[in-house]
Write a protein that holds these residues in place. Structure first.
Motif, PDB file in Angstrom:
ATOM      1  N   SER A 173      14.969  -1.239   1.221  1.00  0.00           N
ATOM      2  CA  SER A 173      14.463  -0.583   2.426  1.00  0.00           C
ATOM      3  C   SER A 173      15.113   0.787   2.611  1.00  0.00           C
ATOM      4  CB  SER A 173      14.752  -1.450   3.650  1.00  0.00           C
ATOM      5  OG  SER A 173      16.142  -1.517   3.905  1.00  0.00           O
ATOM      6  N   THR A 174      14.447   1.624   3.385  1.00  0.00           N
ATOM      7  CA  THR A 174      15.015   2.940   3.713  1.00  0.00           C
ATOM      8  C   THR A 174      16.316   2.784   4.485  1.00  0.00           C
ATOM      9  OG1 THR A 174      12.769   3.855   3.844  1.00  0.00           O
ATOM     10  CG2 THR A 174      14.539   5.149   4.819  1.00  0.00           C
ATOM     11  N   ALA A 175      16.364   1.751   5.335  1.00  0.00           N
ATOM     12  CA  ALA A 175      17.592   1.492   6.096  1.00  0.00           C
ATOM     13  C   ALA A 175      18.748   1.154   5.166  1.00  0.00           C
ATOM     14  CB  ALA A 175      17.367   0.359   7.087  1.00  0.00           C
ATOM     15  N   ALA A 176      18.445   0.401   4.101  1.00  0.00           N
ATOM     16  CA  ALA A 176      19.492   0.043   3.144  1.00  0.00           C
ATOM     17  C   ALA A 176      20.002   1.286   2.405  1.00  0.00           C
ATOM     18  CB  ALA A 176      18.957  -0.980   2.145  1.00  0.00           C
ATOM     19  N   VAL A 177      19.077   2.179   2.083  1.00  0.00           N
ATOM     20  CA  VAL A 177      19.491   3.437   1.442  1.00  0.00           C
ATOM     21  C   VAL A 177      20.386   4.230   2.384  1.00  0.00           C
ATOM     22  CG1 VAL A 177      18.705   5.647   0.527  1.00  0.00           C
ATOM     23  CG2 VAL A 177      17.443   3.563  -0.016  1.00  0.00           C
ATOM     24  N   SER A 178      19.988   4.309   3.640  1.00  0.00           N
ATOM     25  CA  SER A 178      20.762   5.042   4.630  1.00  0.00           C
ATOM     26  C   SER A 178      22.173   4.483   4.755  1.00  0.00           C
ATOM     27  CB  SER A 178      20.060   4.987   5.986  1.00  0.00           C
ATOM     28  OG  SER A 178      20.802   5.678   6.972  1.00  0.00           O
ATOM     29  N   GLN A 179      22.301   3.161   4.717  1.00  0.00           N
ATOM     30  CA  GLN A 179      23.615   2.520   4.801  1.00  0.00           C
ATOM     31  C   GLN A 179      24.466   2.847   3.579  1.00  0.00           C
ATOM     32  OE1 GLN A 179      25.208   0.783   7.242  1.00  0.00           O
ATOM     33  NE2 GLN A 179      23.501   1.464   8.529  1.00  0.00           N
ATOM     34  N   ARG A 180      23.821   2.845   2.405  1.00  0.00           N
ATOM     35  CA  ARG A 180      24.560   3.181   1.178  1.00  0.00           C
ATOM     36  C   ARG A 180      25.100   4.602   1.244  1.00  0.00           C
ATOM     37  NH1 ARG A 180      21.514   0.984  -4.292  1.00  0.00           N
ATOM     38  NH2 ARG A 180      21.182  -1.191  -3.654  1.00  0.00           N
ATOM     39  N   VAL A 181      24.245   5.521   1.674  1.00  0.00           N
ATOM     40  CA  VAL A 181      24.641   6.923   1.749  1.00  0.00           C
ATOM     41  C   VAL A 181      25.750   7.107   2.773  1.00  0.00           C
ATOM     42  CG1 VAL A 181      23.876   9.257   2.337  1.00  0.00           C
ATOM     43  CG2 VAL A 181      22.401   7.766   0.966  1.00  0.00           C
ATOM     44  N   LYS A 182      25.626   6.449   3.910  1.00  0.00           N
ATOM     45  CA  LYS A 182      26.642   6.548   4.953  1.00  0.00           C
ATOM     46  C   LYS A 182      27.985   6.047   4.451  1.00  0.00           C
ATOM     47  CE  LYS A 182      27.584   5.229   9.756  1.00  0.00           C
ATOM     48  NZ  LYS A 182      27.073   4.512  10.948  1.00  0.00           N
TER      49      LYS A 182
END
Length: 209
Positions: free
Chosen positions: A168-177
């Motif tokens: 998910s896009t949310a999972a990508v966002s968490q990885r980047v964060k």
């Protein structure tokens, strides 16, 4: 100018990685080197760079591999330049030699040295401390975090990355964060500017001599 001397960590218990690293750096930066990467002795590589941003990028690549202690020497180089790095000399090369010796015992395996010069805004040791903080921050990244960051640096959006990785896009966002990538993006231009200031300070010393 910037001289980078990198010594392979624990080379007695590992294969010689100098050739592979020199090939990778040459393929990526090619003509950006004033003198290209050269294997100067045993498991050690050395190169001469005029651009502080390229110098920082090379240090980041060497550090990310996990196989190198890296010394950055800043100062004057004897002109005209010879055909190869191993034939070159000057205060920047002496500084890089001193720096890589210190780097072997440093937490981030990196050190910066330069000759005595008119006092810059920050000293080489102070810039070294900031660079070490950045390297240790990057060192904490997971493989998944690096995967996301590498794709971001290629220009992909988080939506594109999510589709490519099947998450998910949310999972990508968490990885980047979790990678603190935005912090690195802010810090890297600042460190480049500080390296540029150190180089200018060493040039001012030569002009006044």
């Amino acid at each position: 100018m910037f001289v980078i001397t990198a010594d392979q960590i624990d080379s007695r218990h590992d294969r010689d990685r100098a050739g592979d690293m020199m090939a990778a750096l040459g393929a990526r930066y090619g003509d950006e080197f004033a003198l290209p990467p050269d294997q100067t002795s045993g498991d050690e590589i050395q190169m001469l760079i005029t651009d502080p941003e390229i110098a920082l990028n090379v240090i980041l690549i060497l550090h990310r591999s996990g196989y190198w202690s890296v010394g950055l020497g800043i100062g004057q180089v004897r002109m005209p330049l010879p055909a190869s790095t191993r034939q070159a000399s000057g205060e920047a090369f002496i500084a890089a030699r001193n720096a890589v010796t210190r780097a072997k015992k440093a937490d981030a395996h990196v050190a910066i040295e330069m000759p005595t010069a008119p006092q810059p805004v920050l000293t080489a040791n102070q810039v070294e401390a900031l660079l070490a903080m950045l390297l240790l921050l990057r060192q904490r990244r997971s493989e998944e975090g690096w995967e996301a960051v590498d794709l971001l640096e290629k220009g992909l959006s988080q939506v594109d990355i999510a589709a490519m990785l099947g998450i998910s896009t949310a999972a990508v966002s968490q990885r980047v964060k979790a990678t603190q990538f935005r912090v690195e993006q802010t810090a890297r231009p600042a460190i480049v500017r500080l390296l540029e200031n150190l180089d200018r300070s060493s040039s001012d010393k030569d002009t006044r001599a």
